[in-house]
Scaffold this motif. Sequence first.
Motif, PDB file in Angstrom:
ATOM      1  N   LYS A 138       0.809  -1.233   0.000  1.00 47.31           N
ATOM      2  CA  LYS A 138       0.000   0.000   0.000  1.00 47.31           C
ATOM      3  C   LYS A 138       0.838   1.277   0.000  1.00 47.31           C
ATOM      4  O   LYS A 138       0.285   2.377  -0.095  1.00 47.31           O
ATOM      5  N   GLY A 139       2.132   1.177   0.158  1.00 42.94           N
ATOM      6  CA  GLY A 139       2.969   2.375   0.305  1.00 42.94           C
ATOM      7  C   GLY A 139       3.024   2.772   1.764  1.00 42.94           C
ATOM      8  O   GLY A 139       2.030   2.645   2.490  1.00 42.94           O
ATOM      9  N   GLY A 140       4.200   3.225   2.208  1.00 39.79           N
ATOM     10  CA  GLY A 140       4.312   3.638   3.607  1.00 39.79           C
ATOM     11  C   GLY A 140       5.745   3.558   4.095  1.00 39.79           C
ATOM     12  O   GLY A 140       6.637   3.106   3.364  1.00 39.79           O
ATOM     13  N   ILE A 141       5.925   4.011   5.334  1.00 41.69           N
ATOM     14  CA  ILE A 141       7.258   3.974   5.951  1.00 41.69           C
ATOM     15  C   ILE A 141       7.161   3.319   7.314  1.00 41.69           C
ATOM     16  O   ILE A 141       6.181   3.515   8.052  1.00 41.69           O
ATOM     17  N   TYR A 142       8.165   2.497   7.628  1.00 40.17           N
ATOM     18  CA  TYR A 142       8.301   1.881   8.951  1.00 40.17           C
ATOM     19  C   TYR A 142       9.558   2.480   9.588  1.00 40.17           C
ATOM     20  O   TYR A 142      10.618   2.546   8.956  1.00 40.17           O
ATOM     21  N   ILE A 143       9.414   2.912  10.841  1.00 39.29           N
ATOM     22  CA  ILE A 143      10.582   3.475  11.534  1.00 39.29           C
ATOM     23  C   ILE A 143      10.721   2.832  12.906  1.00 39.29           C
ATOM     24  O   ILE A 143       9.757   2.793  13.678  1.00 39.29           O
ATOM     25  N   TYR A 144      11.912   2.275  13.189  1.00 41.27           N
ATOM     26  CA  TYR A 144      12.261   1.929  14.562  1.00 41.27           C
ATOM     27  C   TYR A 144      13.555   2.678  14.875  1.00 41.27           C
ATOM     28  O   TYR A 144      14.637   2.203  14.554  1.00 41.27           O
ATOM     29  N   PRO A 145      13.469   3.862  15.480  1.00 39.93           N
ATOM     30  CA  PRO A 145      14.644   4.717  15.645  1.00 39.93           C
ATOM     31  C   PRO A 145      15.414   4.395  16.910  1.00 39.93           C
ATOM     32  O   PRO A 145      15.016   3.513  17.697  1.00 39.93           O
ATOM     33  N   THR A 146      16.498   5.070  17.121  1.00 36.82           N
ATOM     34  CA  THR A 146      17.139   5.007  18.431  1.00 36.82           C
ATOM     35  C   THR A 146      16.191   5.707  19.408  1.00 36.82           C
ATOM     36  O   THR A 146      15.267   6.411  19.008  1.00 36.82           O
ATOM     37  N   SER A 147      16.399   5.468  20.687  1.00 43.08           N
ATOM     38  CA  SER A 147      15.661   6.231  21.691  1.00 43.08           C
ATOM     39  C   SER A 147      16.477   6.171  22.977  1.00 43.08           C
ATOM     40  O   SER A 147      17.446   5.398  23.056  1.00 43.08           O
ATOM     41  N   THR A 148      16.086   6.920  23.960  1.00 47.25           N
ATOM     42  CA  THR A 148      16.826   6.840  25.228  1.00 47.25           C
ATOM     43  C   THR A 148      16.663   5.430  25.824  1.00 47.25           C
ATOM     44  O   THR A 148      17.496   4.960  26.574  1.00 47.25           O
ATOM     45  N   LYS A 149      15.588   4.727  25.402  1.00 44.14           N
ATOM     46  CA  LYS A 149      15.405   3.342  25.913  1.00 44.14           C
ATOM     47  C   LYS A 149      16.174   2.350  25.049  1.00 44.14           C
ATOM     48  O   LYS A 149      16.553   1.278  25.493  1.00 44.14           O
ATOM     49  N   ALA A 150      16.360   2.678  23.761  1.00 44.07           N
ATOM     50  CA  ALA A 150      17.076   1.754  22.852  1.00 44.07           C
ATOM     51  C   ALA A 150      18.108   2.567  22.089  1.00 44.07           C
ATOM     52  O   ALA A 150      17.872   2.970  20.949  1.00 44.07           O
ATOM     53  N   PRO A 151      19.262   2.857  22.731  1.00 43.85           N
ATOM     54  CA  PRO A 151      20.225   3.817  22.158  1.00 43.85           C
ATOM     55  C   PRO A 151      20.765   3.432  20.780  1.00 43.85           C
ATOM     56  O   PRO A 151      21.226   4.284  20.047  1.00 43.85           O
TER      57      PRO A 151
END
Length: 338
Positions: free
Chosen positions: A259-272
Amino acid sequence: MTTERNQTLGEFIIDKQEDFKYSSGEFTRLINSLRLAAKVVSHQVNQAGLVDIVGAFGKQNVQGEQQQKLDVYANEVFIKTLINREIVCGIASEEEDDFIAIKGKNGGNDNKYVVLMDPLDGSSNIDVNVSVGTIFSIYRRVTPIGTPVTQEDFLQKGSNQVAAGYIVYGSSTMLVYTTGNGVNGFTLNPAIGTFYLSHPNMSISQDGHIYSINEGNYVHFPQGVKDYIKYCQAEENDRPYTSRYIGSLVSDIHRNILKGGIYIYPTSTKAPKGKLRLLYECNPIAYIVEQAGGKASDGYNRIMDIEPTELHQRVPFFCGSKNMVEKAEEFMAQYPQI
Ligand code: P6P
């Protein structure tokens, strides 16, 4: 009377054999073994509510994650199938602390390929009946054939992959894979145990209107990601976009390809360093999405150019429609790369 029907996976592999630059029966047998394992796991996943196979296994994996029974089961099925068919010289898995060097009868191993996999991704969704998936990545070994594999055979850049794929155990079971000549999807007919070509030449639109990210972590995200989320939500032009996040990478990616789209799993303070693993989640998905016309980066650099340093290393992951990934990268570029 000719009965028109879709090509089976087996027929497709034979038909496309010459497209595969390392054309050898070994590769065909490798994909066929993954096909068998997928059918076995699919059968169990679809019975999860009926047999004692859901719930925690009572151990943790190398990631420190609570292993679900189906995690362990799927891991064993894929490993045993690959070993029994004597097709690969090594296997790495999310569920195994270290890689498995497979010794042939003479102690060495004349096979050319190594497989890296996440045998059951999204397994925390199993007991709530949400789709889960298997992800696999295939390389040719770089150390001499006949010798035991070393870590070097596994720590290869994603651009070296010879094939990659995923199986999504959803409303139907689908196997989607690439060998570098586009992406094709096969749907399992469980009644006869055959995968049929149902999604030939899959491609992802350059633009999309779906963004997939766990917004529960918003306050922990880098500012560039926060800015991109607000961009997606703004009442402007073709926005706001739709937020869709299943918590199962394979399912979110599969939907975004279609369908088109973006998936993001970024860094975070919980997952540096982010949460997703480079070798057996991000690289294979990146290969598939790029082959479908999309893009995959860590927010700054192409995922498949990253030089791996550890078997289970994690990276931030921005993946999907090319123009959406590039817009997210624009926001990331406005701030120093931490
Ligand atoms: P969170 C599943 O554990 C997984 O690896 C991916 O399949 C999924 O997209 C992500 O993690 C979900 O993580 O932190 O949002 O629950």
